[in-house]
Scaffold this motif. Structure first.
Motif, short mmCIF file in Angstrom:
data_model
loop_
_atom_site.label_atom_id
_atom_site.label_comp_id
_atom_site.label_asym_id
_atom_site.label_seq_id
_atom_site.Cartn_x
_atom_site.Cartn_y
_atom_site.Cartn_z
N GLN A 188 0.83 -1.21 0.00
CA GLN A 188 0.00 0.00 0.00
C GLN A 188 0.87 1.25 0.00
OE1 GLN A 188 -3.42 0.00 -0.30
NE2 GLN A 188 -3.00 2.18 -0.71
N GLU A 191 2.07 1.81 -3.51
CA GLU A 191 0.94 2.27 -4.31
C GLU A 191 0.62 3.74 -4.02
OE1 GLU A 191 -2.40 -0.29 -3.78
OE2 GLU A 191 -1.35 -2.08 -4.55
N LYS A 195 0.66 6.69 -6.73
CA LYS A 195 -0.56 7.48 -6.99
C LYS A 195 -0.26 8.97 -6.95
CE LYS A 195 -4.06 4.22 -5.28
NZ LYS A 195 -5.01 3.94 -4.16
#
Length: 710
Positions: A188, A191, A195
């Motif tokens: 996460q 990610e 992002k």
């Protein structure tokens, strides 16, 4: 095809892995020096013919041990490799590894590969590894690492063909990097980074997170976002980097175990004693090491002064003869004067010192090529610490013998800000190559040419050696004083890998000499010639109609003068009444205690642009001093013939000559150095301090020398 459209290959490697030697081998004389975008650090690029009709641009990046930067030059490398939008971002990397120390070198290779950059591993110094009892299975290593591996000898140019094939294949197939992170982190987290900051390889995303404060591609707002992400995921970069490095070495050790055969261990033999081990017992000895270094310096400056004399005399005499010939065939006019006494005198002031610059860099290049220069830095570290300097300060100080500008830039490898600042402030005291032209002329005037020390050593060479030592010890003393003033309490460490001794490759030595001479002629030379022309204008014209009346006044006041004596008197009066003469007279009271007259004052002012301009200025001034016979045609003879109007004796006696030598040994007479100090410190405060203390030191020392010797 413009360079912007050419494939770019970056050479990356640990210090002393042979990266610069490979760069010279691949590019030869097809090199150019500039600055990295937005950074005042030298960027060396060259052109390599990868295939017939296909050239690639090769970028020589500073040597680093890891992509986690601890100094400014390492930070520069990471800002390029971690940012695909950077103008110097490479299409491919060649990681140059020292085959005799493969495990340590593979750490950097694995990091570069994991950034997603197509990478070739160039195993350099295979012969050294074999001499130490190591046999590397390159084919197996290539399979293990999933990259092309080429065995090379960068100094001898061996293996370049195989390196070409590896580069062509890698550029064509663009092998994928290792997608798995060395140590797992929260998916996460990766990610979230991607992002907010764009898609990238997992390791590149992680590098952004860990080093965002050092990356110029990110704004302050983005850096704060990175901080929030680290807090949100409880990520500690220091712990991760430490654990990651340990893990990488574990993986590398397994690869090396499978791909490298250690014959010493196989035969249960003692480690091979190499020539490097034997020589280091002497060259880095606590006593003999210093003695050998001083002896090498002594011989170097003897040779620089003695060997360069013959070509210098030829150039000096040739320029004088060319000037005389042009004056004979061209009509007497302002344009002829500008050509002969302005332009050609200025060019002569540049060309005459090319032999000495070439010999100086010949010796420096030989010391670097053989691996001895690293030993000098190692043994001098102990001395540096006694004066409060960082051990890494040795590199800039030694580099300062060539030029203070790149030497000051090289202080970026010093981690402590105070140590770095002190090194920047004292480095210009090292006698650079720009001082060499001044030393040469003045030493020739005050030190008898035929005198020797012990019947062997040229006294002029001894004087030159003494001036270089004087600058070095004054730099140490100034560093000690500055350390006391700044009250620095930081502890610093000097870590340096000593390369093996190697025979110099004379092609690389020639490239180094060529680049150094070219830089002197086209960089310093442009300044010297430009100032010579401007000076000629100011020395040929004066306020109002004063210049037009001088000839008549001289003839009336000196009816007995004729021929050359009359011409010299008229030229001398015109120079004194010119704009340059008026300016020299204005500052003469300030420099009179040093023994200097208004003519020397003009040279002092013009040489603030660059020290070496002093000689070009004197050449122009004395060229405007009137007609001379063949015996006094050269600049040294013109200065030798100058008479002190107050005493009726030669102007350049021992007192004045040594006073000038000491002044230029200590004075900050270089605008480029001041500008570099400003760029490196981001403040005008430190260049002003540098200029102030060096000028005061030069003035006081020159005053004492003149008064004592008068």
């Amino acid at each position: 095809m413009t360079l912007a459209n050419v494939t770019r290959i970056a050479l990356i490697g640990n210090p002393n892995a042979g990266k610069s030697s490979l760069f010279n081998t691949l590019t030869g004389l097809n090199q150019k020096t500039g600055n990295f975008p937005g950074v005042t650090m030298d960027k060396l690029t060259g052109v390599w013919e990868l295939e017939p009709g296909r050239n690639v641009e090769v970028l020589d990046l500073p040597g680093i041990y890891s992509i986690y930067p601890k100094s400014i030059d390492e930070e520069l490398v990471i800002n390029i490799l971690a940012n695909p939008k950077h103008p110097d971002y490479p299409d491919m990397a060649i990681v140059v590894a020292d085959a005799s120390n493969l495990k340590r070198n593979l750490l950097l290779f694995s990091q570069v590969r994991d950034l997603g950059i197509p990478t070739v591993l160039a195993l350099n110094m295979i012969d050294v590894a074999e001499n130490q009892g190591y046999v590397i299975n390159s084919l197996k290593l290539a399979r293990e690492l999933n990259v092309e591996v080429a065995e090379i000898n960068a100094k001898k140019g061996i293996g370049v063909g195989g390196l070409k094939l590896a580069a062509i294949k890698t550029l064509k197939h663009r092998y994928a990097s290792n997608d798995a992170l060395p140590l797992p982190v929260s998916e996460q987290l990766i990610e979230d980074v991607q992002k907010q900051f764009g898609e990238a390889d997992p390791y590149r995303s992680l590098l952004w997170l860990m080093e965002h404060d050092r990356m110029k591609m990110f704004s302050e707002e983005q850096r704060e976002s990175f901080d929030h992400l680290m807090e949100k995921h409880h990520f500690e970069s220091k712990k991760y980097k430490s654990a990651e490095t340990v893990r990488r070495y574990e993986q590398i050790s397994e690869v090396v175990e499978r791909c490298v055969i250690n014959l010493n261990r196989q035969w249960d033999a003692e480690p091979v004693k190499t020539w490097t081990d034997r020589l280091d017992k002497v060259f880095i000895h606590s006593f003999w090491g210093y003695l050998i270094f001083l002896s090498i310096l002594f011989v170097m400056f003897q040779a620089v002064f003695t060997w360069a004399t013959y070509p210098m005399d030829l150039i000096d005499g040739g320029v004088a003869q060319l000037n005389d010939w042009l004056k004979e065939i061209l009509p007497e006019s302002a344009l002829t004067g500008l050509l002969t006494d302005g332009l050609i005198a200025g060019v002569g002031g540049v060309l005459i010192f090319v032999p000495q610059i070439a010999f100086l860099f010949l010796f420096i290049s030989l010391l670097e090529e053989t691996g001895y220069m690293s030993r000098v830095m190692f043994i001098m570290d102990k001395m540096m610490r006694r004066f409060g300097l960082n051990g890494k300060s040795v590199v800039p100080l030694i580099s300062g013998i060539a030029c203070a500008v790149p030497a000051i830039m090289s202080t970026r490898s010093i981690g402590s800000w105070k140590d770095r600042l002190i090194t920047i402030l004292v480095t210009p005291l090292m006698s650079c190559s720009a001082r060499l032209p001044i030393y040469t002329v003045l030493i020739a005037l005050v030190v008898p040419e035929k005198n020797t020390l012990f019947g062997v050593f040229n006294l002029q060479g001894v004087a030159l050696f003494g001036l270089y030592l004087l600058g070095f010890f004054m730099a140490l003393f100034s560093a000690w004083v500055l350390k006391k003033i700044l009250r620095a309490k930081e502890r610093s460490y000097f870590i340096m890998e000593l390369p093996t001794y190697k025979g110099p490759r004379f092609k690389h030595v020639a490239i180094s000499i060529y680049n150094s001479v070219r830089a002197f002629v086209f960089e310093a030379g442009k300044i010297i010639v430009a100032i010579s022309i401007v000076l000629w204008v100011f020395a040929s014209y004066g306020p109002g109609d004063s210049m037009a009346k001088i000839e008549e006044q001289v003839r009336v006041n000196n009816p007995s003068l004729t021929g050359v004596d009359l011409t010299n008197k008229i030229a001398s009066e015109k120079l004194e009444n010119s704009y340059a003469g008026h300016f020299g007279k204005l500052i003469e009271p300030a420099i009179k205690p040093l023994g200097y007259d208004w003519k020397i004052g003009i040279a002092l002012i013009t040489s603030f642009a660059a020290r070496e301009v002093f000689v070009g200025t004197m050449s122009t001034i004395y060229s405007l001093g009137g007609e001379v016979d063949d015996e006094n045609a050269t600049i040294k003879n013109r200065m030798r013939a100058e008479i002190n109007p107050d005493t009726g004796k030669p102007m350049y006696d021992a007192a004045l000559g040594f006073s000038l030598l000491i002044f230029y040994a200590f004075a900050m007479q270089c605008m480029s150095t001041l500008a570099t100090t400003y760029r490196e410190t981001k403040s005008w405060k430190y260049p002003l301090i540098q200029f102030g203390y060096m000028t005061t030191l030069a003035y006081v020392a020159a005053f004492l020398v003149y008064q004592i010797l008068s």
